[in-house]
Scaffold this motif. Sequence first.
Motif, PDB file in Angstrom:
ATOM      1  N   THR A 471       0.579  -2.096  -2.324  1.00  0.00           N
ATOM      2  CA  THR A 471      -0.336  -1.191  -2.282  1.00  0.00           C
ATOM      3  C   THR A 471      -1.160  -1.128  -3.372  1.00  0.00           C
ATOM      4  OG1 THR A 471       1.481   0.257  -0.950  1.00  0.00           O
ATOM      5  CG2 THR A 471      -0.370   1.745  -1.895  1.00  0.00           C
ATOM      6  N   ALA A 472      -2.536  -0.865  -2.941  1.00  0.00           N
ATOM      7  CA  ALA A 472      -3.296  -1.122  -4.085  1.00  0.00           C
ATOM      8  C   ALA A 472      -3.861   0.342  -4.947  1.00  0.00           C
ATOM      9  CB  ALA A 472      -4.860  -1.328  -3.597  1.00  0.00           C
ATOM     10  N   VAL A 473      -3.618   1.405  -4.081  1.00  0.00           N
ATOM     11  CA  VAL A 473      -4.094   2.620  -4.640  1.00  0.00           C
ATOM     12  C   VAL A 473      -3.071   3.689  -4.649  1.00  0.00           C
ATOM     13  CG1 VAL A 473      -5.704   4.567  -4.691  1.00  0.00           C
ATOM     14  CG2 VAL A 473      -6.402   2.432  -3.884  1.00  0.00           C
ATOM     15  N   LEU A 474      -2.616   4.430  -5.627  1.00  0.00           N
ATOM     16  CA  LEU A 474      -1.615   5.388  -5.622  1.00  0.00           C
ATOM     17  C   LEU A 474      -1.563   6.308  -4.612  1.00  0.00           C
ATOM     18  CD1 LEU A 474      -1.412   6.146  -9.523  1.00  0.00           C
ATOM     19  CD2 LEU A 474       0.554   5.395  -7.903  1.00  0.00           C
ATOM     20  N   PRO A 475      -0.712   6.300  -3.563  1.00  0.00           N
ATOM     21  CA  PRO A 475      -0.997   7.155  -2.613  1.00  0.00           C
ATOM     22  C   PRO A 475      -0.376   8.568  -2.434  1.00  0.00           C
ATOM     23  CG  PRO A 475       0.985   5.969  -2.300  1.00  0.00           C
ATOM     24  CD  PRO A 475       0.417   5.456  -3.526  1.00  0.00           C
ATOM     25  N   LEU A 476      -1.203   9.233  -3.759  1.00  0.00           N
ATOM     26  CA  LEU A 476      -0.961  10.572  -3.956  1.00  0.00           C
ATOM     27  C   LEU A 476      -1.432  11.744  -3.115  1.00  0.00           C
ATOM     28  CD1 LEU A 476      -0.634  10.380  -7.912  1.00  0.00           C
ATOM     29  CD2 LEU A 476       1.192   9.907  -6.403  1.00  0.00           C
ATOM     30  N   ASP A 477      -0.728  12.473  -2.501  1.00  0.00           N
ATOM     31  CA  ASP A 477      -1.650  13.527  -1.789  1.00  0.00           C
ATOM     32  C   ASP A 477      -1.469  14.997  -2.385  1.00  0.00           C
ATOM     33  OD1 ASP A 477      -2.382  15.249   0.124  1.00  0.00           O
ATOM     34  OD2 ASP A 477      -0.747  14.827   1.673  1.00  0.00           O
ATOM     35  N   PHE A 478      -2.539  15.334  -2.858  1.00  0.00           N
ATOM     36  CA  PHE A 478      -2.628  16.531  -3.847  1.00  0.00           C
ATOM     37  C   PHE A 478      -2.464  17.814  -2.832  1.00  0.00           C
ATOM     38  CE2 PHE A 478      -3.637  13.441  -6.781  1.00  0.00           C
ATOM     39  CZ  PHE A 478      -2.781  13.955  -7.916  1.00  0.00           C
TER      40      PHE A 478
END
Length: 709
Positions: A471-478
């Motif tokens: 996974t390239a980008v941190l999959p953080l869901d704010f």
Amino acid sequence: MKKKLMTVALGGLLALQTALPSQMIFAQDDVLGLEALNQQFIETVDATYGYDLAVKLGEFQTNPDLGYRTAGSDAEHQAGDFLFEEMSQIGLSNVTKDEFNLDSWTFEKANLSFTDAEGNDYSSILGAYQVNFDTEGPQEFEVVYVNKGTEADYEGLDVTGKLVLIDIDQREEWWINYPAYEAKLNGAAAVIAVQEASFSEISPDALNANDLIGPADTPAFSMSQTDADVLKAALAAQETPLSVTFDAKTVVEEATGTAYNIVGQIEGKDPDAYIVLSAHYDAYFSGFQDNSTAVGIMLGIAKALVEMDYQPEKTIIFMAVAAEEWGAVNTRYDWSTGAYNQLFTVHLDWQDKVMYNINFEMPGVEHFETHYVMAVRELESFLSDFVATVPAFEGDAYSDGIEVTSPVNTWADDFSFAIAGIPSVRNSFDDADFGITTYHTQFDDTETHHDAAYLHNHILYGLMTLKYDQTAVLPLDFTATTSAIEASIDQAVFAKAGVDSQSLSESNTQVTQAAETINRRIAEINAAYTEALNKGNQEEAANLYAESRELNTQLKQAFRLVQDEFTKLTWEDEPYVGHEIITNNLTHLYAAVEALENGELALTFDDYLWAVDNNWYAYTFSKENFDYFNQYVLDQPAERLFWGAGRVVGHVDLFDVIESLEGKLEDEAVDVSTEIDALRVAISEQEALLGELAAQETVALEALVSLLK
């Protein structure tokens, strides 16, 4: 038998998978897609390796009768040396022993003998807490039973220089530090605590061990119910005081101890982006499940990845953590010492470089029919999608599947990672029967092991590691963050306190909108990156990864801001948004004043005052005791508060009100104006604090919007 069962289970799994051409799975020169990598990992991982390693760790102990592998002890050092060699042998690179200072503890023995009610010699082996107590050989002591060891229980008793026997329920009533300190105030030599319930329920022969969260000069030991019943019977049969022979040695060395986190890695294409798998290796008793099997699963995953000749995108680090159970004297925040030191002292650079943490605790137990992955809120959506793809197998554990819960709590090392700005997860054991029955007892041994659960967790978290790496980008869901914040705003309490909640809500809405936009961008980049990797287009994947660096930096900064500004702790170490703690206090303070004004003294005393901060303890322990454990949170320097520093939002001290009101309960017509006035002062202070927090949180949300844009 265990090894055979694991092999059969793995065979069942493979039979359910779609067969892949052997050259696709094993040709190391080929670039494998994630599906093929998952299949290769499943075929390679060996859960028996982790089981055998966990058994080996049990050989390192300070106490020949009970085990114990405690912070900074020779046993912990020897276990660390063993793990250092093991990491090298299985093929990890750059293996290090990362040293840090701590308060060390060595527990050698605690043997009690006396004459029972029938006149027979009786011997008992006791457990211990992190205290200084050395009889320097067998010594005679008088024993006195003092019920729960509260202030009232000592009335009329002289316990000076004596051992006091108490009953305790550490989940439903209070932790060991309170009765231990009360015993000290009364001049007792030491406390012997017997678990009534909530811990050690596996057997009446079970002992208990936990962190003391108190000073080392409050000696405390653990006795089984079986032995305590014999001792109580002997006390009841005696017309004269009962003497016992006690031979004990437990030593705490403050500030001079040394411990080592053992770290190895598989270097990735990106040497500055890390995935850290962690498991602590200190232990109470033999600590087979807590936490030797966790070290085993961590290194089992490492061994499989090495044997696959896997070249990760990110550098994958494996850390065996010292001093998780305890590592600091006279502080409320005395556990997770090793992980906290690694992140805030030894390797400050990890706060920027570590993208993910997977922490393991007791993974060889099937705690529930559902496997719960405990994660930070911002990862819950991503991980929920991921766990839906994890294959089941014939004979698999967890018949009800896998669910993701959030947020993480303070019970283990993943909290230290989270507050360092590192998105973390852990296999959840919270509220499981194991924690009530077997956890932290001498019955935590190989008989507790569940083969299918252990294999399941190897596969689940091994595949999670691969998913993170791909996974390239941190999959953080704010939006998960803002949902929690919005739900925590009690508009009625805000309004009654005269505090504006609208600005807070509006800023929160702006974060939600920014988060929804960036979520789409994250999803697009990660989809393109995964497609490039699956097609073997390394150049395109590398370009996407490089272009994602700035975005990842922003996301990590946003995540750290959330931890700093919106992760506060109650006086029972539970994480909440700061204003939520204050509105809880105000809710009960408002109700208390109203009840007193209506003459409902008992309602105020029984239902409201104890629910404000930690005032529950004011009902049962002395003011000196109560004050001591308040001030050591409020007045100690940050370096002694570790992961709790700056996270407690003040304190409401109702001791005098509670004590005064207790003396008036029999007369509901009595004047309680003094108590009402004191509560109104507390309300005024809490309302002012709520206003300050709401303003600070609004500013923090505005900063979060900027980061997400």
